[in-house]
Design a protein around this motif. Structure first.
Motif, short mmCIF file in Angstrom:
data_model
loop_
_atom_site.label_atom_id
_atom_site.label_comp_id
_atom_site.label_asym_id
_atom_site.label_seq_id
_atom_site.Cartn_x
_atom_site.Cartn_y
_atom_site.Cartn_z
N THR A 16 0.85 -1.16 0.09
CA THR A 16 -0.06 -0.18 0.20
C THR A 16 0.80 1.36 -0.01
O THR A 16 0.53 2.20 -0.50
CB THR A 16 -1.00 0.01 1.17
N ALA A 17 1.93 1.41 0.85
CA ALA A 17 2.84 2.53 0.81
C ALA A 17 3.34 2.65 -0.40
O ALA A 17 3.33 3.91 -0.93
CB ALA A 17 3.94 2.20 1.69
N ASP A 18 3.57 1.79 -1.40
CA ASP A 18 4.18 2.05 -2.60
C ASP A 18 3.11 2.48 -3.66
O ASP A 18 3.06 3.46 -4.32
CB ASP A 18 4.63 0.63 -3.35
N ALA A 42 2.87 6.43 -5.26
CA ALA A 42 2.60 6.68 -6.67
C ALA A 42 1.43 7.74 -6.87
O ALA A 42 1.50 8.55 -7.63
CB ALA A 42 2.63 5.28 -7.43
N LEU A 43 0.36 7.38 -6.25
CA LEU A 43 -0.85 8.14 -6.59
C LEU A 43 -0.63 9.72 -6.03
O LEU A 43 -1.11 10.35 -6.49
CB LEU A 43 -1.88 7.39 -5.54
N ALA A 44 0.24 9.77 -4.76
CA ALA A 44 0.25 11.06 -4.22
C ALA A 44 1.40 11.74 -5.40
O ALA A 44 0.85 12.94 -5.44
CB ALA A 44 1.23 10.84 -2.99
N GLU A 88 0.68 11.44 0.89
CA GLU A 88 0.65 9.83 0.80
C GLU A 88 -0.47 9.32 1.86
O GLU A 88 -1.18 8.32 1.61
CB GLU A 88 1.97 9.33 1.25
N ASP A 89 -0.66 9.93 2.81
CA ASP A 89 -1.75 9.48 3.91
C ASP A 89 -2.87 9.64 3.26
O ASP A 89 -3.91 8.79 3.43
CB ASP A 89 -1.56 10.43 5.22
N ALA A 149 -3.81 9.63 0.02
CA ALA A 149 -3.87 8.84 -1.05
C ALA A 149 -4.13 7.38 -0.63
O ALA A 149 -5.17 6.70 -0.88
CB ALA A 149 -2.50 8.73 -1.79
N ALA A 150 -3.72 6.96 0.56
CA ALA A 150 -3.85 5.68 1.19
C ALA A 150 -5.15 5.58 1.70
O ALA A 150 -6.12 4.92 1.56
CB ALA A 150 -2.63 5.41 2.12
N GLY A 151 -5.51 6.72 2.26
CA GLY A 151 -6.85 6.60 2.78
C GLY A 151 -7.94 6.63 1.82
O GLY A 151 -8.90 5.95 1.89
N PHE A 152 -7.62 7.37 0.73
CA PHE A 152 -8.58 7.28 -0.49
C PHE A 152 -8.73 5.72 -1.11
O PHE A 152 -9.89 5.29 -1.37
CB PHE A 152 -8.04 8.11 -1.73
N LEU A 153 -7.61 5.12 -1.34
CA LEU A 153 -7.54 3.61 -1.72
C LEU A 153 -8.69 2.67 -0.79
O LEU A 153 -9.65 2.20 -1.12
CB LEU A 153 -6.24 3.19 -1.81
N TRP A 154 -8.47 2.67 0.44
CA TRP A 154 -9.14 1.76 1.34
C TRP A 154 -10.37 2.46 1.71
O TRP A 154 -11.34 1.72 1.95
CB TRP A 154 -8.41 1.69 2.69
#
Length: 427
Positions: free
Chosen positions: A16-18, A22-24, A31-32, A34-39
């Motif tokens: 997820t960090a990777d 990349a999304l950020a 990055e936080d 972006a990760a929140g958007f995914l999950w």
């Protein structure tokens, strides 16, 4: 019908960090975020699956479901005229995420979407295990995707088919619909104790038929597996009844997070064998015991017998209201599914298949478990979720009605037949 070619999974999972990094970079958010958007969007879409608790990795299956469910909703679909805020969010995060998944998981493949933006996928998939059958139109299955190492566990909703309910909101709605027609103000069944007795017996009768359908499904799956039968899941398509063209491709998930597909057995001979060899025995034992158990619950209401006689004196509507809750008129498994009747049903099934499977694109219809259920009268052809197999299902249902088999032998279920939303596209 030509089956869609589905994407391969060159990678099983990515950290997820990777992905967030990349999304950020592409979207300009942290990055936080972006990760929140995914999950968050995967969870809010109702499509989280086993393994989601491990937020350290994002799997190919999770990316697959994100693309097919989250991006199909009006929140992110620019074709659905979303608000300016939603459109900006789509452009900033959703679109870059889709492209990122396409690159990282699917080898930059050209992913094709149907009109409802559902990702097309290859089918059929092997079913490795039938975990649970709650009623006849939704099973919990272990499905093996191509190019994956582990089966995927999911609830699967069958297209173009509906089974009697055993619980839940739909059962409540059906009961309320009949109650508004026959009970209360202006109805043959008066209010108070009368109405409560009638509705109690009505609910039990409806649940009995739902349990009977589930009994057949569970037994058929076990019986066929014991004889070497293997199952697979075919993709489900929902068609527009008027134009005959696909208006929604539900190859993946519906609005409840369930996958859409039709269960098939790999050996067509097992279906007619089950009708002839096993079903009469099942109904003479377990089916008869199930009926007796539910009828006993109705019989415990000592006032109901008197009420039945009273309702029958209140004209045609009273006679109809009494017929809906009289356990003496419930389908009787031992008689309806006798060896003689099942021999006739099996012969009729084989005749149907001789005329249908001559078409190479319909050859697999003879392995369709939903078709068998409709032929036996333990479920409906559901017009709201029409599929490419609906014309075949309609012929089978017409024959089941003529034979007065299963549901079509009872006054209750002839009034619950689904006719709403014929041909409507599903949003």
């Amino acid at each position: 019908m030509t089956q869609a070619t589905g994407p391969i999974f060159p990678l099983q999972s990515i950290r997820t960090a990777d992905l967030a990094r990349a999304l950020a970079e592409r979207s300009g958010v942290s990055e936080d975020v972006a990760a929140g958007f995914l999950w968050t969007n995967l969870r809010n879409g109702g499509v989280t699956i086993e393994g989601d608790a491990d937020r350290a990795t994002f799997t190919a299956i999770e990316a697959y479901r994100f693309l097919t469910f989250v991006l199909s909703g009006s929140r992110f679909d620019p074709n659905q005229s979303p608000s300016a805020t939603a459109l900006a969010r789509y452009q900033r995060l959703a679109a870059p995420t889709a492209q990122l998944f396409r690159e990282r998981f699917f080898g930059n493949a050209d992913l094709r979407f149907g009109n409802a933006r559902q990702l097309e996928t290859a089918a059929p998939f092997p079913i490795t295990f039938v975990e649970n059958i709650h009623d006849g139109d939704t099973w919990r299955l272990h499905v093996q995707f191509p190019h994956t190492t582990q089966p995927f566990t999911t609830s699967v909703r069958f297209p173009a088919f509906d089974a009697p309910e055993v619980s839940g909101q739909k059962l409540d709605r059906q009961l309320q619909g009949l109650s508004s027609r026959y009970a209360g103000s202006g109805g043959a069944v008066r209010g108070g104790t009368e109405r409560s007795q009638w509705e109690k017996a009505l609910r039990l009768g409806m649940q009995y038929q739902g349990e009977l359908a589930g009994l057949v499904w569970r037994d058929a799956a076990q019986w066929m597996q014991a004889r070497g039968g293997r199952f697979e899941l075919a993709a489900g398509y929902v068609y527009n009844q008027g134009s005959g063209e696909a208006c929604t491709m539900y190859n993946m998930v519906d609005n409840y997070g369930r996958w859409i597909g039709t269960p098939q057995v790999t050996d067509a001979r097992l279906l007619s064998q089950y009708m002839r060899e096993r079903l009469p025995q099942l109904m003479a034992t377990d089916g008869a015991a199930l009926r007796a158990r539910f009828a006993q619950q109705v019989a415990q209401d000592t006032k109901l017998a008197t009420a039945l006689q009273m309702w029958r004196t209140r004209g045609p509507q009273g006679v109809a209201a009494a017929a809906l809750v009289d356990p003496a008129l419930w389908s009787e498994p031992r008689r309806l599914f006798s060896p003689e009747r099942m021999a006739e049903r099996a012969a009729s099934w084989e005749q149907q298949l001789r005329t249908t499977t001559a078409d190479p694109e319909q050859a697999h219809y003879g392995r369709d478990l939903v078709a068998m259920a409709i032929h036996l009268g333990i479920g409906y052809h559901y017009v709201k979720y029409r599929s490419q197999r609906s014309p075949f299902y309609e012929r089978l249902e017409k024959g089941a009605k003529a034979a007065q088999i299963g549901l079509w032998n009872t006054p209750l279920f002839t009034q619950l037949e689904y006719t709403q939303d014929p041909g409507a596209c599903i949003p």
